[in-house]
Design a protein around this motif. Sequence first.
Motif, PDB file in Angstrom:
ATOM      1  N   TRP A 103      -0.855   0.407  -2.902  1.00  0.00           N
ATOM      2  CA  TRP A 103      -1.764  -0.432  -2.121  1.00  0.00           C
ATOM      3  C   TRP A 103      -1.729  -1.904  -2.544  1.00  0.00           C
ATOM      4  N   ASP A 133       2.164  -5.416  -0.313  1.00  0.00           N
ATOM      5  CA  ASP A 133       1.899  -5.684   1.110  1.00  0.00           C
ATOM      6  C   ASP A 133       2.904  -4.995   2.025  1.00  0.00           C
ATOM      7  N   GLN A 134       4.160  -4.972   1.634  1.00  0.00           N
ATOM      8  CA  GLN A 134       5.189  -4.369   2.471  1.00  0.00           C
ATOM      9  C   GLN A 134       4.988  -2.860   2.576  1.00  0.00           C
ATOM     10  N   GLU A 142       1.857  -2.104   4.699  1.00  0.00           N
ATOM     11  CA  GLU A 142       2.083  -2.276   6.133  1.00  0.00           C
ATOM     12  C   GLU A 142       2.698  -1.019   6.738  1.00  0.00           C
ATOM     13  N   ALA A 143       3.655  -0.428   6.014  1.00  0.00           N
ATOM     14  CA  ALA A 143       4.284   0.807   6.489  1.00  0.00           C
ATOM     15  C   ALA A 143       3.301   1.966   6.483  1.00  0.00           C
ATOM     16  N   MET A 199      -0.029   1.796   6.746  1.00  0.00           N
ATOM     17  CA  MET A 199      -1.051   1.606   7.776  1.00  0.00           C
ATOM     18  C   MET A 199      -0.557   2.020   9.161  1.00  0.00           C
ATOM     19  N   LYS A 200       0.721   1.864   9.412  1.00  0.00           N
ATOM     20  CA  LYS A 200       1.275   2.264  10.700  1.00  0.00           C
ATOM     21  C   LYS A 200       1.158   3.771  10.915  1.00  0.00           C
ATOM     22  N   LYS A 241      -7.522   3.854   9.742  1.00  0.00           N
ATOM     23  CA  LYS A 241      -6.832   2.665   9.241  1.00  0.00           C
ATOM     24  C   LYS A 241      -7.514   2.050   8.018  1.00  0.00           C
TER      25      LYS A 241
END
Length: 255
Positions: free
Chosen positions: A203, A206-207, A210-211, A213-214, A219
Amino acid sequence: MNLSTLFSLNNKIAIITGASRGIGFSIAKFFAAAGAKVIMASRDQEDLNKATKALSNKGYDVYGMTCNVGHPDELQSLVDKTIELYGQIDILVNNAGTSPYMGPIHETPSDVFDKVMNINVKAPFELSKLCLPHLRKSSSPTIINISSIGAISPEPQLGIYSVSKSALHTLTKACAKDWGQQKIRVNAICPGVIKTKFSEPLWGNDQIMEAIMKRLSIKRLGETDEIGALALFLASPAASYITGAIFTSDGGYTS
């Protein structure tokens, strides 16, 4: 069924490994609030002192004991001390785990592979065996193994960790089958990305987030108490006919 006692752990004795923080601490808090006497095991004495003090100040019956689950002699001492203090064991939560490497699976050092398997698979196996003679004497014995969604869908950069948790699933089911006739229930919980120090490499990136959260239906990151509540259910009379089951609490990540 008496609804007033459905989630009670009154007078039960529980051992929880990795209990000084994160998910383990939350489980200890829920169990103690439900009436259990909780032995909180951790290899970090400073964190353990803080954790036991926090729960003792709430009036809960907890006892902290240092234990590195990778050391068989310390597992034996944990069981022996529990019996010395309370005379029984009703609940075991194998929560302690390790994930010392992030990267391609083929670059995982052999010594790291051995450490991950030792802590995440062998330690729960050995501690469960040590507790078995005492669990057999309990009126409602149960073991809960804390796994990971990586066991279901291997997590990027965490290949061997995911492999170890998959093995823990099979261990959970094998023990449930072998020990069911002795009324010992064995189940596993697969947390998703829960906001703990242990999962910060996920967590905090960031990268990666982002994956993640998709794929999440809900969310947001999970909270430790959402795992603690599930563990309380599995340890309680409410789950008396559940064994060999794998529960996900992952915001829909694996759905």
